[in-house]
Design a protein around this motif. Structure first.
Motif, PDB file in Angstrom:
ATOM      1  N   GLU A 411       0.842  -1.209   0.000  1.00  0.00           N
ATOM      2  CA  GLU A 411       0.000   0.000   0.000  1.00  0.00           C
ATOM      3  C   GLU A 411       0.876   1.258   0.000  1.00  0.00           C
ATOM      4  OE1 GLU A 411      -3.673   2.123   2.438  1.00  0.00           O
ATOM      5  OE2 GLU A 411      -2.921   0.175   3.105  1.00  0.00           O
ATOM      6  N   ASP A 412       1.613   1.503   1.084  1.00  0.00           N
ATOM      7  CA  ASP A 412       2.487   2.675   1.189  1.00  0.00           C
ATOM      8  C   ASP A 412       3.884   2.243   1.634  1.00  0.00           C
ATOM      9  OD1 ASP A 412       0.441   4.674   0.677  1.00  0.00           O
ATOM     10  OD2 ASP A 412      -0.324   4.228   2.683  1.00  0.00           O
ATOM     11  N   VAL A 413       4.891   3.070   1.306  1.00  0.00           N
ATOM     12  CA  VAL A 413       6.239   2.842   1.825  1.00  0.00           C
ATOM     13  C   VAL A 413       6.799   4.173   2.330  1.00  0.00           C
ATOM     14  CG1 VAL A 413       6.744   0.860   0.347  1.00  0.00           C
ATOM     15  CG2 VAL A 413       7.324   3.150  -0.452  1.00  0.00           C
ATOM     16  N   VAL A 414       7.537   4.103   3.417  1.00  0.00           N
ATOM     17  CA  VAL A 414       8.178   5.283   3.991  1.00  0.00           C
ATOM     18  C   VAL A 414       9.663   4.961   4.157  1.00  0.00           C
ATOM     19  CG1 VAL A 414       8.235   6.904   5.915  1.00  0.00           C
ATOM     20  CG2 VAL A 414       6.065   5.836   5.251  1.00  0.00           C
ATOM     21  N   LYS A 437       1.448   5.657  -1.502  1.00  0.00           N
ATOM     22  CA  LYS A 437       2.492   6.669  -1.529  1.00  0.00           C
ATOM     23  C   LYS A 437       3.889   6.062  -1.344  1.00  0.00           C
ATOM     24  CE  LYS A 437      -0.411  10.116  -1.850  1.00  0.00           C
ATOM     25  NZ  LYS A 437      -0.535  10.872  -3.123  1.00  0.00           N
ATOM     26  N   ILE A 438       4.854   6.687  -2.011  1.00  0.00           N
ATOM     27  CA  ILE A 438       6.275   6.393  -1.798  1.00  0.00           C
ATOM     28  C   ILE A 438       6.854   7.645  -1.145  1.00  0.00           C
ATOM     29  CG2 ILE A 438       8.487   5.810  -2.862  1.00  0.00           C
ATOM     30  CD1 ILE A 438       6.844   4.790  -5.301  1.00  0.00           C
ATOM     31  N   ILE A 439       7.081   7.596   0.145  1.00  0.00           N
ATOM     32  CA  ILE A 439       7.538   8.771   0.878  1.00  0.00           C
ATOM     33  C   ILE A 439       9.043   8.686   1.104  1.00  0.00           C
ATOM     34  CG2 ILE A 439       7.324  10.099   3.014  1.00  0.00           C
ATOM     35  CD1 ILE A 439       4.456   9.011   3.230  1.00  0.00           C
ATOM     36  N   ASN A 440       9.750   9.642   0.539  1.00  0.00           N
ATOM     37  CA  ASN A 440      11.204   9.711   0.698  1.00  0.00           C
ATOM     38  C   ASN A 440      11.532  10.839   1.674  1.00  0.00           C
ATOM     39  OD1 ASN A 440      14.050   9.461   0.205  1.00  0.00           O
ATOM     40  ND2 ASN A 440      13.918  11.202  -1.191  1.00  0.00           N
ATOM     41  N   GLY A 441      11.875  10.463   2.897  1.00  0.00           N
ATOM     42  CA  GLY A 441      12.265  11.438   3.910  1.00  0.00           C
ATOM     43  C   GLY A 441      13.767  11.669   3.833  1.00  0.00           C
ATOM     44  N   TYR A 442      14.179  12.899   3.498  1.00  0.00           N
ATOM     45  CA  TYR A 442      15.606  13.175   3.308  1.00  0.00           C
ATOM     46  C   TYR A 442      16.053  14.352   4.178  1.00  0.00           C
ATOM     47  CZ  TYR A 442      14.070  17.094   0.387  1.00  0.00           C
ATOM     48  OH  TYR A 442      13.477  18.248  -0.059  1.00  0.00           O
TER      49      TYR A 442
END
Length: 485
Positions: A411-414, A437-442
């Motif tokens: 479903e989603d990836v963080v 969602k594909i959430i890229n926390g940088y």
């Protein structure tokens, strides 16, 4: 509910809507499917979903071409109009949440909760201005209805009480929506649950005919399909022997209970002290009923974590040098201009980092095959990881993208501080297998990630240090520089 108790046929909510409401309902779902999953490889999912949905709503076959056109991308400008028509239906005026119950019932009818279906439900919830929390309540209501299990007295807060009350109100209708009299199936709890006992408890709510479906062979098959073999799911999985270079791979439960969607958290390194366990970093994660963390290669992750700790301690000592303090903290330092004093301690970190880089990729590929084998059952999975844990997820998704039947699982990836390639072209394949969602926390100022990754990428094109410039509705870049110290 009374009709069900008298053995009358259960009329599904969608079929109780007026014809304009049913048409608008189907059209809204078709348009949403096209918006969320426009890719060519998703065409069969869109078509099958809308064809089944037209039958579910008992709409005339004559409307199918129009609905198929909506699902192929036509008529998107009518979204708000269809939403308003649907909300004006007398069935929904008092409680629009029941439309979500109906869509959930449809999505679960075959014992397969596709991640794309859950993303669609969330989108329709947003279009109808319904709080997302209601979906969680509905999903919990379904499971609670079938477990017939009293909640612990610890639920004493006002929020918990209100949530409990909503579940009680919803659970009767939810079971009716999922039951059919003519031998249809009802979604169960686990394959390990005694179906006759569940059926006996449900009979008082849905009537003997509907309850009979629960105890049927088909009903038991649906239970096993949703929750994995014997209901054990990921809790029952542990690598029995070494797989390639992987020495350790096991799922540890973070919470107790079952849910229609699960979360898997992946730790990026371990170190002596507070973060000496895989579960420690996830103690503050938003609570839901079914969460796991992946325990993998602890020996190497501990060695890496302790090396990072030593490097940081050495760096703090060097901070006395004003030149180093200025260059590092101002972000001027690059992979080609690291201070000589810092490079002298590089050997402490380079070897364990290199080992863990390789092993994280292998663990990710193994995780992909576990998920593809449906060890977790046929439910949506959300993945979250930091540092090398994010790298595990990245390679898991890359591996899944190469396999057939890989859609509808994730479903989603963080990914937080991911030490992986940051160029968009390497991320395109991932969109095939992620429904949400594909959430890229940088963090642009993460000099430590830049330092340990310096030999792997001279250009420092690292996802954990910069946004991934991918033109896709799934891709969400979050700059965490202000919250990461």
């Amino acid at each position: 509910a009374e009709e069900a108790g008298e053995k009358e046929p259960c009329v599904l909510l969608g079929q109780r809507l007026g014809e304009p409401g049913r048409f608008a309902y189907a059209a809204l779902c078709g348009i949403s499917l096209a918006r969320l999953f426009p890719e060519k490889e998703q065409s069969s999912f869109r078509t099958e979903f809308i064809e089944g949905f037209v039958k579910w709503l008992d709409l005339p076959e004559a409307v199918l071409p129009a609905m198929t056109a909506f699902a192929c991308g036509l008529g998107g400008e009518g979204t708000e109009t269809f939403a308003q028509i649907l909300l004006k239906d007398p069935i929904l005026k008092e409680n629009p949440v029941v439309i979500i119950q109906d869509l959930l019932s449809f999505s679960l009818r075959d014992g397969y909760y596709d991640a794309r279906a859950r993303v669609l439900i969330c989108h329709v919830i947003w279009l109808l201005r319904i709080p997302l929390e209601e979906l969680e309540v509905l999903e919990e209501s379904l499971l609670e209805s079938l477990k017939e299990q009293k909640e612990e007295e610890s639920e004493s807060t006002e929020v918990s009480r209100k949530k409990k009350e909503r579940r009680k109100k919803l659970k009767r209708y939810l079971l009716i929506g999922l039951a059919t009299v003519g031998g249809g199936t009802v979604i169960g709890l686990t394959g390990g649950f005694a179906a006759p006992l569940v059926a006996a408890g449900a009979a008082t709510i849905i009537g003997s005919a509907g309850a009979a479906a629960l105890g049927s062979t088909a009903g038991i098959a649906v239970m096993a399909s949703l929750f994995g073999a014997a209901g054990a799911g990921l809790t029952g999985y542990k690598m029995k022997k070494r797989v390639g270079a992987i020495e350790e791979f096991e799922f540890l439960p973070l919470t107790e209970g079952k849910q229609l969607h699960i979360t898997i958290a992946i730790t990026g390194w371990l170190c002596t002290g507070k973060y000496g366990s895989f579960t420690a970093p996830w103690s503050s994660m938003l609570q839901s009923s079914e969460q796991y963390c992946l325990a993998w290669e602890s020996k190497y992750l501990m060695e890496l974590g302790n090396a990072l700790d030593s490097l940081l301690n050495g760096f703090v000592n060097m901070m006395a040098q004003e030149a180093l303090k200025f260059t590092v903290l101002s972000g001027i330092v690059t992979a080609l201009a690291w201070p000589a004093s810092l490079l002298t301690v590089a050997s402490v970190i380079d070897n364990p980092w290199g080992v863990c880089l390789h092993r994280s990729a292998e663990v990710g590929k193994h995780l992909a095959h576990i998920l593809l084998s449906r060890q977790q059952g046929k439910r949506p999975v959300t993945l979250i990881g930091f540092s090398l844990g994010a790298r595990v997820i990245y390679f898991c998704l890359q591996e899944m993208a190469q396999e057939k039947d890989s859609q509808g699982i994730i479903e989603d990836v963080v990914l937080l501080g991911a030490p992986v390639e940051g160029e968009a072209k390497y991320w395109k394949a991932i969109t095939k297998v992620v429904s949400g969602k594909i959430i890229n926390g940088y963090c642009r100022g993460d000099w430590l990630l830049g330092f340990v990754y310096r030999t792997s990428s001279v250009q420092l094109s690292v996802a954990g240090l910069q946004p991934v410039d991918l033109d896709d509705r799934r891709m969400v870049n979050m700059d965490l520089s202000s919250v990461v110290s």
